[in-house]
Write an enzyme that holds these catalytic residues in place. Structure first.
Site, mmCIF file in Angstrom:
data_model
loop_
_atom_site.group_PDB
_atom_site.id
_atom_site.type_symbol
_atom_site.label_atom_id
_atom_site.label_comp_id
_atom_site.label_asym_id
_atom_site.label_seq_id
_atom_site.Cartn_x
_atom_site.Cartn_y
_atom_site.Cartn_z
ATOM 1 N N CYS A 118 0.817 -1.228 0.000
ATOM 2 C CA CYS A 118 0.000 0.000 0.000
ATOM 3 C C CYS A 118 0.848 1.273 0.000
ATOM 4 C CB CYS A 118 -0.929 0.014 1.207
ATOM 5 S SG CYS A 118 -2.085 -1.342 1.179
ATOM 6 N N HIS A 292 -2.828 7.385 3.105
ATOM 7 C CA HIS A 292 -3.363 6.133 2.551
ATOM 8 C C HIS A 292 -4.761 5.924 3.133
ATOM 9 C CE1 HIS A 292 -4.004 2.125 1.348
ATOM 10 N NE2 HIS A 292 -3.664 1.539 2.478
ATOM 11 N N ASN A 322 -10.369 0.865 0.145
ATOM 12 C CA ASN A 322 -8.903 0.858 0.187
ATOM 13 C C ASN A 322 -8.389 0.376 -1.173
ATOM 14 O OD1 ASN A 322 -6.215 0.196 0.530
ATOM 15 N ND2 ASN A 322 -6.509 -0.770 2.533
HETATM 16 O O1 UT7 Z 1 -3.965 -1.079 3.443
HETATM 17 C C1 UT7 Z 1 -3.064 -1.637 4.357
HETATM 18 C C2 UT7 Z 1 -3.342 -1.191 5.725
HETATM 19 N N1 UT7 Z 1 -4.606 -1.710 6.177
HETATM 20 C C3 UT7 Z 1 -5.105 -1.288 7.319
HETATM 21 O O2 UT7 Z 1 -4.521 -0.430 7.922
HETATM 22 C C4 UT7 Z 1 -6.365 -1.929 7.829
HETATM 23 C C5 UT7 Z 1 -6.312 -1.968 9.333
HETATM 24 N N2 UT7 Z 1 -7.424 -2.669 9.995
HETATM 25 C C6 UT7 Z 1 -8.686 -2.213 9.990
HETATM 26 O O3 UT7 Z 1 -9.001 -1.239 9.319
HETATM 27 C C7 UT7 Z 1 -9.691 -2.871 10.903
HETATM 28 O O4 UT7 Z 1 -9.003 -3.726 11.785
HETATM 29 C C8 UT7 Z 1 -10.797 -3.670 10.148
HETATM 30 C C9 UT7 Z 1 -11.740 -2.713 9.452
HETATM 31 C C10 UT7 Z 1 -10.162 -4.623 9.155
HETATM 32 C C11 UT7 Z 1 -11.608 -4.489 11.142
HETATM 33 O O5 UT7 Z 1 -12.179 -3.642 12.148
HETATM 34 P P1 UT7 Z 1 -12.054 -4.021 13.687
HETATM 35 O O6 UT7 Z 1 -12.782 -2.990 14.428
HETATM 36 O O7 UT7 Z 1 -10.572 -4.170 13.987
HETATM 37 O O8 UT7 Z 1 -12.828 -5.377 13.768
HETATM 38 P P2 UT7 Z 1 -12.294 -6.809 14.265
HETATM 39 O O9 UT7 Z 1 -11.366 -7.407 13.264
HETATM 40 O O10 UT7 Z 1 -11.807 -6.677 15.662
HETATM 41 O O11 UT7 Z 1 -13.635 -7.642 14.273
HETATM 42 C C12 UT7 Z 1 -14.688 -7.341 15.196
HETATM 43 C C13 UT7 Z 1 -15.855 -8.231 14.897
HETATM 44 C C14 UT7 Z 1 -15.502 -9.710 14.774
HETATM 45 O O12 UT7 Z 1 -16.576 -10.446 15.301
HETATM 46 P P3 UT7 Z 1 -16.501 -11.078 16.779
HETATM 47 O O13 UT7 Z 1 -15.286 -11.997 16.753
HETATM 48 O O14 UT7 Z 1 -16.318 -9.911 17.698
HETATM 49 O O15 UT7 Z 1 -17.789 -11.773 16.919
HETATM 50 C C15 UT7 Z 1 -15.448 -9.936 13.288
HETATM 51 O O16 UT7 Z 1 -15.718 -11.261 12.922
HETATM 52 O O17 UT7 Z 1 -16.417 -7.852 13.632
HETATM 53 C C16 UT7 Z 1 -16.543 -9.013 12.806
HETATM 54 N N3 UT7 Z 1 -16.398 -8.620 11.419
HETATM 55 C C17 UT7 Z 1 -17.437 -8.209 10.681
HETATM 56 N N4 UT7 Z 1 -18.745 -8.092 10.960
HETATM 57 C C18 UT7 Z 1 -19.560 -7.638 9.982
HETATM 58 C C19 UT7 Z 1 -15.268 -8.548 10.672
HETATM 59 N N5 UT7 Z 1 -15.560 -8.115 9.453
HETATM 60 C C20 UT7 Z 1 -16.907 -7.894 9.426
HETATM 61 C C21 UT7 Z 1 -17.795 -7.428 8.440
HETATM 62 N N6 UT7 Z 1 -19.101 -7.302 8.750
HETATM 63 N N7 UT7 Z 1 -17.380 -7.097 7.192
#
Ligand code: UT7
Length: 365
Positions: A118, A292, A322
């Site tokens: 990225c 980014h 993204n």
């Molecule tokens: O481009 C390179 C750099 N990339 C980045 O910098 C991305 C960095 N990361 C992020 O932006 C975030 O971590 C995400 C957007 C990917 C995820 O957000 P989060 O607040 O960190 O969510 P999480 O991974 O902690 O997941 C929380 C919950 C989980 O469910 P449980 O285990 O709490 O029941 C996931 O399974 O949200 C669930 N989940 C979703 N739910 C509905 C994960 N993806 C989804 C989804 N829709 N699309």
């Protein structure tokens, strides 16, 4: 004297997919995606190749087509260097930059592609600026006065569309800038590049290169081994096909979102602070930061921890998602098109991503 940004353009694929449509693919919702990322829609290149998108963005940056920012129309002979930052070129060889050279008739340009995930655009900008600066002060190098720096990504081709953790985040697109050496302008004032080891493999995508070479430790493999190997390869293909049918493709992006989030938030602040210090410029003197576009919450976090207004950051994630390396030049082109950057303004571009890679540049427009 410096290396000035004299053109900027972007290209956005026609097909736009909103969050409600994504919820037909995976168990997700507009509420979850919007509140956790700031993304409402993303674009998918169905009919556009990476070369098509690169060409469109480049033509706008070169001042050949409307829809971008360009201080003047650049003659094809004036471009000495093309660098494309991409993970998702149409083919491995020729490079996307070489294909673009042929397509646009940039016959004096040397060209190559670069992969820094990225952060690719910011790395490419650094490399181009270094090559221009080196050739300006030394006669024993290829003369490079102007460079076309392009970033193009079609993450839709390396996305697991059954994985809600990643598929809702990504979008396709391209952005381009033209850099010119100018004795009378400040241009790029400082740059910063850094890498950290991704020890937990938080962001990975396997290589699509999967030919099994017909050799073992003793040299050339025997015919029988090759036959065995080829049977094994067929078995493996069947397994892959079954896995694909179950929605588990092999060569796709995988991400531990939380680990990458923590790295990204810290990296963005570090890179912005470094380029300001290196240029002896206070954050108060910055007109715009173009980061980014990975997640709006990373920008919220950065603004809060740097004690600056979120308004200082250009945001274009809402209708793009993204777009990996392409996100910074795409957002930069938006900023120029929307009149957010004026001559003399100090602008920071900053990126972070797989590797881990971190990069920034501070320039005077
Ligand atoms: O481009 C390179 C750099 N990339 C980045 O910098 C991305 C960095 N990361 C992020 O932006 C975030 O971590 C995400 C957007 C990917 C995820 O957000 P989060 O607040 O960190 O969510 P999480 O991974 O902690 O997941 C929380 C919950 C989980 O469910 P449980 O285990 O709490 O029941 C996931 O399974 O949200 C669930 N989940 C979703 N739910 C509905 C994960 N993806 C989804 C989804 N829709 N699309």
């Amino acid at each position: 004297m410096g290396c000035a940004v004299i053109g900027c353009g972007n290209a956005i694929p026609d097909l736009e997919i909103d969050n409600d449509q994504m919820s037909l693919l995976v168990d997700t919702s507009d509420e979850w995606i919007s509140s956790r990322t700031g993304i409402k829609t993303r674009h998918v290149a169905l009919n556009e190749s990476s070369l098509d998108l690169s060409e469109e963005a480049a033509r706008k940056a070169l001042g050949w087509d409307d829809g971008g920012y360009s201080e003047r129309s650049i003659d094809p002979e004036e471009i000495d260097l093309i660098i494309t930052a991409t993970l998702t070129g149409d083919v491995l060889v020729p490079s996307n930059a070489a294909l673009l050279r042929r397509k646009l008739g940039l016959k004096n340009a040397i060209c190559f592609d670069l992969n820094a995930a990225c952060s690719g655009f910011v790395y490419a900008l650094n490399v181009a600026e270094s090559m221009i600066a080196a050739s300006a002060t030394a006669s024993n190098r290829s003369p490079i006065r102007r460079a076309l720096v392009v970033a193009v990504e079609r993450p839709s081709r390396i996305t697991n569309w059954a994985d809600r953790n990643t598929c809702v985040l990504l979008g396709d697109g391209a952005g381009a800038v033209v850099l010119e050496y100018d004795e009378n302008r400040a241009g790029i004032l400082s740059t910063f590049l850094a890498n950290e080891d991704d020890i937990h493999n938080a962001l990975t995508c396997p290589t699509p290169l999967d030919v099994v070479p017909p050799f073992d430790a003793d040299g050339v493999n025997t015919a029988q081994d090759i036959i065995d190997e080829s049977h094994a390869a067929i078995d493996e293909m069947v397994e892959i096909e079954e896995s694909l049918a179950e929605g588990n493709p092999r060569n796709v992006l995988r991400m531990n979102g939380q680990r990458v989030f923590k790295f990204s938030a810290r990296a963005m602040k570090q890179a912005i602070t470094e380029v300001c210090e290196r240029a002896h410029v206070s954050l108060d003197d910055i007109a715009l930061i173009v980061p980014h576009q990975a997640n709006e919450r990373i920008i919220d976090f950065g603004a809060r921890h740097m004690g600056i207004s979120k308004d200082l950051f250009k945001l274009s994630i809402e209708h793009r998602g993204n777009t990996s390396a392409a996100s910074v030049p795409m957002a930069l082109a938006d900023a120029y098109n929307e009149g957010q950057i004026k001559k003399g303004d100090k602008v920071i571009v900053v990126a972070f991503g797989g590797g881990f890679t971190i990069g920034a540049a501070l320039y005077e427009a």
